[in-house]
Motif scaffolding. Sequence first.
Motif, PDB file in Angstrom:
ATOM      1  N   UNK A 171       5.614   2.200 -25.025  1.00 42.41           N
ATOM      2  CA  UNK A 171       4.946   0.648 -24.828  1.00 42.41           C
ATOM      3  C   UNK A 171       4.898  -0.054 -25.861  1.00 42.41           C
ATOM      4  N   UNK A 172       4.265   0.608 -26.913  1.00 36.07           N
ATOM      5  CA  UNK A 172       3.969  -0.104 -28.112  1.00 36.07           C
ATOM      6  C   UNK A 172       5.384  -0.907 -28.680  1.00 36.07           C
ATOM      7  N   UNK A 173       6.452  -0.084 -29.096  1.00 35.43           N
ATOM      8  CA  UNK A 173       7.725  -0.422 -29.457  1.00 35.43           C
ATOM      9  C   UNK A 173       8.206  -1.640 -28.539  1.00 35.43           C
ATOM     10  N   UNK A 174       7.983  -1.628 -27.305  1.00 35.78           N
ATOM     11  CA  UNK A 174       8.485  -2.676 -26.485  1.00 35.78           C
ATOM     12  C   UNK A 174       7.786  -3.891 -26.707  1.00 35.78           C
ATOM     13  N   UNK A 175       6.437  -3.774 -27.251  1.00 33.85           N
ATOM     14  CA  UNK A 175       5.992  -5.438 -27.826  1.00 33.85           C
ATOM     15  C   UNK A 175       6.582  -5.945 -28.677  1.00 33.85           C
ATOM     16  N   UNK A 176       7.268  -5.314 -29.516  1.00 34.48           N
ATOM     17  CA  UNK A 176       7.902  -5.936 -30.699  1.00 34.48           C
ATOM     18  C   UNK A 176       6.834  -6.350 -31.593  1.00 34.48           C
ATOM     19  N   UNK A 177       6.918  -7.797 -31.730  1.00 32.30           N
ATOM     20  CA  UNK A 177       5.939  -8.408 -32.876  1.00 32.30           C
ATOM     21  C   UNK A 177       4.529  -8.896 -31.788  1.00 32.30           C
ATOM     22  N   UNK A 178       4.737  -8.886 -30.495  1.00 31.00           N
ATOM     23  CA  UNK A 178       3.470  -9.290 -29.874  1.00 31.00           C
ATOM     24  C   UNK A 178       2.380  -8.302 -29.895  1.00 31.00           C
ATOM     25  N   UNK A 179       2.097  -7.552 -30.799  1.00 30.22           N
ATOM     26  CA  UNK A 179       0.938  -6.679 -31.154  1.00 30.22           C
ATOM     27  C   UNK A 179      -0.344  -7.442 -31.002  1.00 30.22           C
ATOM     28  N   UNK A 180      -1.381  -7.150 -30.227  1.00 34.02           N
ATOM     29  CA  UNK A 180      -2.638  -7.600 -30.118  1.00 34.02           C
ATOM     30  C   UNK A 180      -3.204  -7.513 -31.652  1.00 34.02           C
ATOM     31  N   UNK A 181      -3.963  -8.485 -31.565  1.00 31.56           N
ATOM     32  CA  UNK A 181      -4.795  -8.922 -33.167  1.00 31.56           C
ATOM     33  C   UNK A 181      -6.242  -8.630 -32.861  1.00 31.56           C
ATOM     34  N   UNK A 182      -6.736  -9.141 -31.808  1.00 32.87           N
ATOM     35  CA  UNK A 182      -8.168  -9.185 -31.401  1.00 32.87           C
ATOM     36  C   UNK A 182      -8.054  -8.574 -29.773  1.00 32.87           C
ATOM     37  N   UNK A 183      -9.441  -8.415 -29.553  1.00 28.87           N
ATOM     38  CA  UNK A 183      -9.521  -8.024 -27.779  1.00 28.87           C
ATOM     39  C   UNK A 183      -9.009  -9.059 -27.149  1.00 28.87           C
ATOM     40  N   UNK A 256       0.666  12.180 -31.886  1.00 25.55           N
ATOM     41  CA  UNK A 256       1.332  10.886 -31.693  1.00 25.55           C
ATOM     42  C   UNK A 256       2.119  10.610 -30.234  1.00 25.55           C
ATOM     43  N   UNK A 257       1.314  11.284 -29.495  1.00 22.00           N
ATOM     44  CA  UNK A 257       1.698  10.920 -28.083  1.00 22.00           C
ATOM     45  C   UNK A 257       0.972   9.448 -27.510  1.00 22.00           C
ATOM     46  N   UNK A 258      -0.172   9.145 -27.986  1.00 25.32           N
ATOM     47  CA  UNK A 258      -0.687   7.742 -27.941  1.00 25.32           C
ATOM     48  C   UNK A 258      -0.660   7.070 -29.197  1.00 25.32           C
ATOM     49  N   UNK A 259      -0.739   5.705 -29.128  1.00 26.85           N
ATOM     50  CA  UNK A 259      -0.905   5.100 -30.410  1.00 26.85           C
ATOM     51  C   UNK A 259      -2.181   4.215 -30.149  1.00 26.85           C
ATOM     52  N   UNK A 260      -3.196   4.028 -31.338  1.00 31.15           N
ATOM     53  CA  UNK A 260      -4.142   3.169 -31.022  1.00 31.15           C
ATOM     54  C   UNK A 260      -3.927   1.828 -31.438  1.00 31.15           C
ATOM     55  N   UNK A 261      -4.451   0.749 -30.670  1.00 28.30           N
ATOM     56  CA  UNK A 261      -4.096  -0.580 -30.676  1.00 28.30           C
ATOM     57  C   UNK A 261      -5.492  -1.238 -31.498  1.00 28.30           C
ATOM     58  N   UNK A 262      -5.303  -2.237 -32.068  1.00 24.77           N
ATOM     59  CA  UNK A 262      -6.540  -2.933 -32.610  1.00 24.77           C
ATOM     60  C   UNK A 262      -7.678  -1.861 -33.366  1.00 24.77           C
ATOM     61  N   UNK A 263      -7.137  -1.374 -34.403  1.00 25.88           N
ATOM     62  CA  UNK A 263      -7.707  -0.199 -35.135  1.00 25.88           C
ATOM     63  C   UNK A 263      -8.917  -0.625 -35.591  1.00 25.88           C
ATOM     64  N   UNK A 264      -9.374  -1.946 -35.734  1.00 25.27           N
ATOM     65  CA  UNK A 264     -10.850  -2.390 -36.180  1.00 25.27           C
ATOM     66  C   UNK A 264     -11.587  -2.547 -35.172  1.00 25.27           C
TER      67      UNK A 264
END
Length: 309
Positions: A171-183, A256-264
């Motif tokens: 799912x994260x790979x499918x976002x490409x450059x549209x990764x979230x930066x804030x909640x 590695x089965x899940x990836x954390x978004x918004x690590x901060x």
Amino acid sequence: METLSNLESFVRSAESSSFSSAARQLALTPAAVSRNVAQLERNLGVRLFQRSTRGLKLTEEGERFLRAVSSGLDSIQGAIAELTTNKGEPAGVLTLSMPPRFGRQHLLPLLQAYKQRYPAVTLDCSFDNRQVDLIADRIDVAIGGGFELTPGVVARVLAPAHAIAVASPAYVQGLGTALPRTPADLAQLDGVMMRSPQTRRMKTWTMRNRRGTEMPAELRPALLVNDPDAICAAALMGMGVALLAMPDVIDHLERGELVRLLPDWYVDAGPISLYFTSQKLMPAKTRTFVDFVTESFKQAQLAQRFTAR
């Protein structure tokens, strides 16, 4: 000072609404139980029961007195039983309540070691997401977070209750450059979300960062469920972003089965704690279990492992 027999006769009669039923439990005659209760009423100067041909009914004073003495009586009887039958060693049935996923992953592995150390204790475990009433439900120890500390209930903190935004690598790979930066950016992504079975409303979250800044996390609902395990399963399948507790996803993150978004950013839902009743004569089975789990969490450094900071 009231005798134990008077108090026991009152409590068992109140529980069964019958002198006869109490007598069978106590191996006494109904007349003896009635005399014990009558003596207690005389000593206290209040009527505890309304008596009729249909049975017993507690008066208002009797209801207050029952709430005050019943848990203490159980503790005293437990202490006597342990000293007389097991020479002070922990024994008896220990009733536990815990969330299903957290209990299976992080507490069940500890129970075998506890049983090996204290074989006379029988563990009665309930895996349930609801918040129990320790006194009314006769639970010795509950594990979880967010319990209301009603009078007579205390908590011992085990670890922080942090939740984070996660998704599958695909799912994260499918976002490409549209990764979230804030909640706030999560509103543009598919959300796997929890809804209340009572109100059917979606659970809302507020995330914070290491600097203490807070921001609502408003996911766009793509899948609504009423079970935390289903949320995790859907996230693993790549169905969207989920906000899940660190203890529930730490193994998936490490594999590695899940990836954390918004690590901060993370949700701070307070602590994960052990809840038990505060008693001067705490049964050995309860005291040893609380101490054992607390020490096991420290040795495994689970508080550090579960933090999202």
